[in-house]
Design an enzyme around this catalytic site. Structure first.
Site, short mmCIF file in Angstrom:
data_model
loop_
_atom_site.label_atom_id
_atom_site.label_comp_id
_atom_site.label_asym_id
_atom_site.label_seq_id
_atom_site.Cartn_x
_atom_site.Cartn_y
_atom_site.Cartn_z
N ASP A 178 -5.29 -15.28 6.79
CA ASP A 178 -5.90 -14.22 7.58
C ASP A 178 -5.36 -14.42 9.00
O ASP A 178 -5.67 -15.42 9.63
CB ASP A 178 -7.43 -14.36 7.58
CG ASP A 178 -8.08 -13.22 8.32
OD1 ASP A 178 -7.58 -12.84 9.38
OD2 ASP A 178 -9.09 -12.68 7.80
N HIS A 179 -4.56 -13.46 9.45
CA HIS A 179 -3.88 -13.73 10.73
C HIS A 179 -4.85 -13.78 11.91
O HIS A 179 -4.53 -14.30 12.97
CB HIS A 179 -2.73 -12.74 10.98
CG HIS A 179 -3.16 -11.38 11.49
ND1 HIS A 179 -3.47 -10.34 10.66
CD2 HIS A 179 -3.31 -10.92 12.74
CE1 HIS A 179 -3.79 -9.28 11.39
NE2 HIS A 179 -3.70 -9.60 12.66
N HIS A 199 -11.02 -9.80 8.28
CA HIS A 199 -11.01 -10.24 9.67
C HIS A 199 -12.41 -10.29 10.28
O HIS A 199 -12.79 -11.28 10.91
CB HIS A 199 -10.15 -9.30 10.52
CG HIS A 199 -8.75 -9.16 10.01
ND1 HIS A 199 -8.04 -10.21 9.49
CD2 HIS A 199 -7.92 -8.08 9.97
CE1 HIS A 199 -6.83 -9.77 9.15
NE2 HIS A 199 -6.74 -8.49 9.42
N1 LIG Z 1 0.22 -3.98 9.14
C1 LIG Z 1 -0.52 -4.98 9.56
O1 LIG Z 1 -0.83 -5.16 10.75
C2 LIG Z 1 -1.03 -5.95 8.57
C3 LIG Z 1 -0.82 -5.79 7.21
N2 LIG Z 1 -1.27 -6.73 6.34
C4 LIG Z 1 -1.04 -6.64 4.90
O2 LIG Z 1 0.36 -6.58 4.66
C5 LIG Z 1 0.61 -5.84 3.52
C6 LIG Z 1 1.62 -4.77 3.83
O3 LIG Z 1 1.09 -3.92 4.79
P1 LIG Z 1 1.98 -3.01 5.72
O4 LIG Z 1 3.19 -3.70 6.20
O5 LIG Z 1 1.05 -2.50 6.71
O6 LIG Z 1 2.39 -1.86 4.70
P2 LIG Z 1 3.64 -0.91 4.73
O7 LIG Z 1 3.36 0.21 3.79
O8 LIG Z 1 3.99 -0.56 6.14
O9 LIG Z 1 4.83 -1.80 4.14
C7 LIG Z 1 5.08 -2.04 2.80
C8 LIG Z 1 6.59 -2.03 2.57
O10 LIG Z 1 6.84 -2.28 1.21
C9 LIG Z 1 7.93 -1.47 0.82
N3 LIG Z 1 7.90 -1.18 -0.59
C10 LIG Z 1 6.93 -0.54 -1.28
N4 LIG Z 1 7.26 -0.47 -2.58
C11 LIG Z 1 8.45 -1.07 -2.72
C12 LIG Z 1 9.31 -1.33 -3.82
N5 LIG Z 1 8.95 -0.97 -5.05
N6 LIG Z 1 10.43 -2.00 -3.61
C13 LIG Z 1 10.80 -2.39 -2.36
N7 LIG Z 1 10.04 -2.17 -1.26
C14 LIG Z 1 8.88 -1.51 -1.44
C15 LIG Z 1 7.74 -0.20 1.61
O11 LIG Z 1 9.00 0.43 1.68
P3 LIG Z 1 9.19 1.88 2.30
O12 LIG Z 1 9.27 1.63 3.76
O13 LIG Z 1 10.47 2.29 1.68
O14 LIG Z 1 8.01 2.69 1.86
C16 LIG Z 1 7.23 -0.71 2.93
O15 LIG Z 1 8.27 -0.91 3.86
C17 LIG Z 1 -0.72 -5.30 3.04
O16 LIG Z 1 -1.20 -6.15 2.05
C18 LIG Z 1 -1.59 -5.39 4.26
O17 LIG Z 1 -2.92 -5.55 3.93
C19 LIG Z 1 -1.90 -7.85 6.79
C20 LIG Z 1 -2.12 -8.04 8.11
C21 LIG Z 1 -1.73 -7.12 9.11
O1 LIG Z 2 -4.72 -6.80 9.15
C1 LIG Z 2 -4.60 -5.87 9.90
O2 LIG Z 2 -4.66 -6.11 11.21
C2 LIG Z 2 -4.11 -5.19 12.13
C3 LIG Z 2 -4.73 -5.49 13.49
O3 LIG Z 2 -4.36 -6.77 13.88
P1 LIG Z 2 -4.37 -7.18 15.43
O4 LIG Z 2 -3.95 -8.61 15.37
O5 LIG Z 2 -3.37 -6.30 16.09
O6 LIG Z 2 -5.75 -6.98 15.94
C4 LIG Z 2 -4.39 -3.75 11.76
O7 LIG Z 2 -3.63 -2.89 12.58
C5 LIG Z 2 -3.99 -3.51 10.33
O8 LIG Z 2 -4.42 -2.22 9.95
C6 LIG Z 2 -4.62 -4.50 9.40
O9 LIG Z 2 -4.00 -4.37 8.13
#
Ligand SMILES: NC(=O)C1=CN([C@@H]2O[C@H](COP(=O)(O)OP(=O)(O)OC[C@H]3O[C@@H](n4cnc5c(N)ncnc54)[C@H](OP(=O)(O)O)[C@@H]3O)[C@@H](O)[C@H]2O)C=CC1
Ligand SMILES: O=C1O[C@H](COP(=O)(O)O)[C@@H](O)[C@H](O)[C@H]1O
Length: 492
Positions: free
Chosen positions: A183-184, A246
């Site tokens: 959990d970041h 979180h």
């Molecule tokens: N964003 C955040 O701040 C945080 C996210 N997380 C966790 O991280 C995880 C990812 O979240 P997030 O980055 O936001 O999601 P996104 O949807 O932005 O990223 C997922 C990526 O996976 C790629 N992808 C999906 N399907 C495939 C496939 N079959 N083959 C190859 N690549 C694929 C997508 O590609 P494409 O771009 O082509 O669709 C996309 O770039 C989740 O579990 C989320 O809960 C955790 C903490 C913080």
């Molecule tokens: O895990 C997640 O956290 C970010 C928010 O993180 P922060 O460190 O910038 O407060 C959130 O944007 C995202 O939706 C969620 O998946």
């Protein structure tokens, strides 16, 4: 990662996603900047779009510029970026793993990474199990002399059953030591400080309970929207994305009992006890204690249904039903597209009895050193003065050493304005808050409104801003005024 044998190749599944761009790559740059990234290290990002390595590195550079804590140092960036590789393949398709595996072997030799791998699953949760199974099937987890680790954030399943299923898939492949369910938020400085503030500070621990605390407010507000994450966010919503992970981490650290020591298990055990003490939500309680919201424009985001009911804002009132916290509400709030970004825990203490709560309180100091004669309502209207505030005026009185009979004072219009605003107290750096006014109008208006007046302050070295004021008066029976030693403490 800073111990021995830390050479490794980090493989990021979801290399074009939000997590990778907004958090992981800027974090790697920060580590490089601080010289704590291993020497023998490279990153291989997996995405499904056509992209040259150069294009990918340029995209990463943009993200690092936007989100890194440190400025871009050309040399540091070049060093990092030449070790960033991009591979295109669909990670649900086995063929790609065969190619990935031989590519990893190749760069492993180049970087002398000793077969160590970090597989970071920055992908939507439904892919966690699929990727782990494929890594195993294609021989990419050996658990022999080298180590292979998997990193997963959340949501970890959708309910108890799916979480158990996912756990089984992962633990069949990776040893517990090599499984990082992270959990970041736990890496945030504020969170790491909570334990120290609570348990290493003799002032806080005795008052950290229902006798002194009125309520606790835990908030994480973001200005960003869902940023091209419609596919993931539609299924998650604020509850799964932020609250169950979180926000509950913040709550458990705030509410837990002192752990027997600071190792992972002891802290985890105490957190679990808090979770077990949480009031169970009945349908009636859900209706009364939970608010869900959605920002305007969410339904027009890519991959979001035009009739979506997914929440992007959530507020909850919960209770930790144990001896320490019975009766103290914990308010949890989180939302996207909020007016300002902030992550905070507010501990609201119960008010002190009577007059003391008015003079041991937060206060606002306004700099009026440019005023020559008197402070009027016109000088106050554009200031942020709210009901319940304690206001202090710093004037040119603080800058002169000898007594000046023409000192700056608060006139009748200013006093009426403060009364209308329902402030609790006002302070000034003159021996009187008024100066030769017929009928003592300023005094009468303020005192009749129950507004405490602090006179004779010395504010020469105090800047405009928010402070905590301690101005407990001597306890003199029947007195209408009393000397006090007023102290301002800067609020950070
Ligand atoms: N964003 C955040 O701040 C945080 C996210 N997380 C966790 O991280 C995880 C990812 O979240 P997030 O980055 O936001 O999601 P996104 O949807 O932005 O990223 C997922 C990526 O996976 C790629 N992808 C999906 N399907 C495939 C496939 N079959 N083959 C190859 N690549 C694929 C997508 O590609 P494409 O771009 O082509 O669709 C996309 O770039 C989740 O579990 C989320 O809960 C955790 C903490 C913080
Ligand atoms: O895990 C997640 O956290 C970010 C928010 O993180 P922060 O460190 O910038 O407060 C959130 O944007 C995202 O939706 C969620 O998946």
């Amino acid at each position: 990662m800073v111990k021995n044998n830390i050479s490794n190749i980090m493989v990021i599944f979801g290399g074009r996603g939000d997590l990778t761009h907004r958090k992981l790559m800027p974090a790697l740059y920060n580590l490089k900047y601080q010289k704590i990234l291993p020497e023998n290290f490279a990153v291989v990002s997996i995405g499904r779009r056509d992209k040259t390595e150069e294009q990918y590195r340029n995209e990463v550079l943009e993200s690092v510029k936007n989100y890194s804590r440190f400025n871009i140092d050309e040399k540091i960036w070049q060093d990092l970026s030449k070790g960033i590789y991009y591979k295109k393949f669909d990670f649900t398709d086995g063929k790609g793993y065969i190619e990935l595996s031989s590519f990893l072997e190749e760069i492993d030799k180049k970087y002398n990474a000793k077969g160590n791998r970090v597989y970071y699953l920055a992908v939507a949760p439904e892919y966690f199990g699929i990727i782990v199974e494929k890594l195993n099937r294609y021989g990419m987890v050996k658990n022999e002399t080298s180590w292979q680790r998997v990193v997963i954030e959340k949501p970890f399943g959708e309910d108890l059953k799916s979480a158990q299923r996912l756990n089984k898939i992962i633990t069949d492949v990776f040893t517990e030591r090599n499984t990082y369910r992270i959990d970041h938020y736990l890496g945030k400085e504020m969170l790491q400080n909570i334990i120290v503030i609570r348990f290493a500070n003799v002032f806080f621990e005795p008052v950290w309970n229902r006798r002194y605390i009125d309520n606790v407010q835990i908030s994480s507000n973001e200005t960003v929207g869902i940023e091209n994450r419609g596919g993931y966010y539609e299924k998650a919503g604020a509850l799964r994305d932020m609250v169950q992970n979180h926000m509950l981490q913040l709550l458990t650290l705030t509410a837990m009992e002192p752990p027997v020591n600071l190792d992972t298990e002891s802290i985890r055990d105490e957190k679990v006890k808090v979770l077990k003490s949480l009031e169970i939500f009945t349908p009636g309680a859900v209706e009364k204690n939970i608010v869900r919201g959605q920002y305007v424009g969410y339904r027009q985001e890519d991959k979001v249904s035009p009739t979506s009911n997914t929440e992007t804002f959530m507020a909850l009132k919960v209770h930790v039903e144990n001896f320490r916290w019975a009766g103290v509400p914990f308010y949890i709030r989180t939302g996207k597209r909020m007016p300002a970004k902030s992550t905070e825990i507010v501990i609201q203490f119960k008010p002190l009895p009577g007059i003391l709560s008015k003079v041991i309180t937060k206060c606002k100091v306004f700099d009026f050193t440019n005023i020559f004669d008197k402070i009027t309502s016109e000088d106050l209207v554009n200031k942020n003065i709210q009901k319940g505030n304690f206001i202090i005026f710093k004037t040119r009185n603080s800058l002169v050493e000898d007594f000046d009979f023409e000192f700056v004072y608060l006139d009748k219009s200013g006093a009426l304005y403060l009364k209308e605003k329902e402030i609790v107290g006002v302070g000034i750096d003159a021996l009187g808050i008024e100066r030769s006014q017929p009928d003592h109008e300023t005094h009468k208006i303020l005192l009749e409104a129950g507004i405490v007046i602090l006179e004779g302050l010395r504010l020469k070295d105090v800047e405009e801003g928010e402070y905590f004021l301690y101005a407990a008066p001597l306890k003199i029976k029947g007195a209408e005024a009393a000397p006090t030693r007023a102290v301002l403490i800067k609020e950070e």
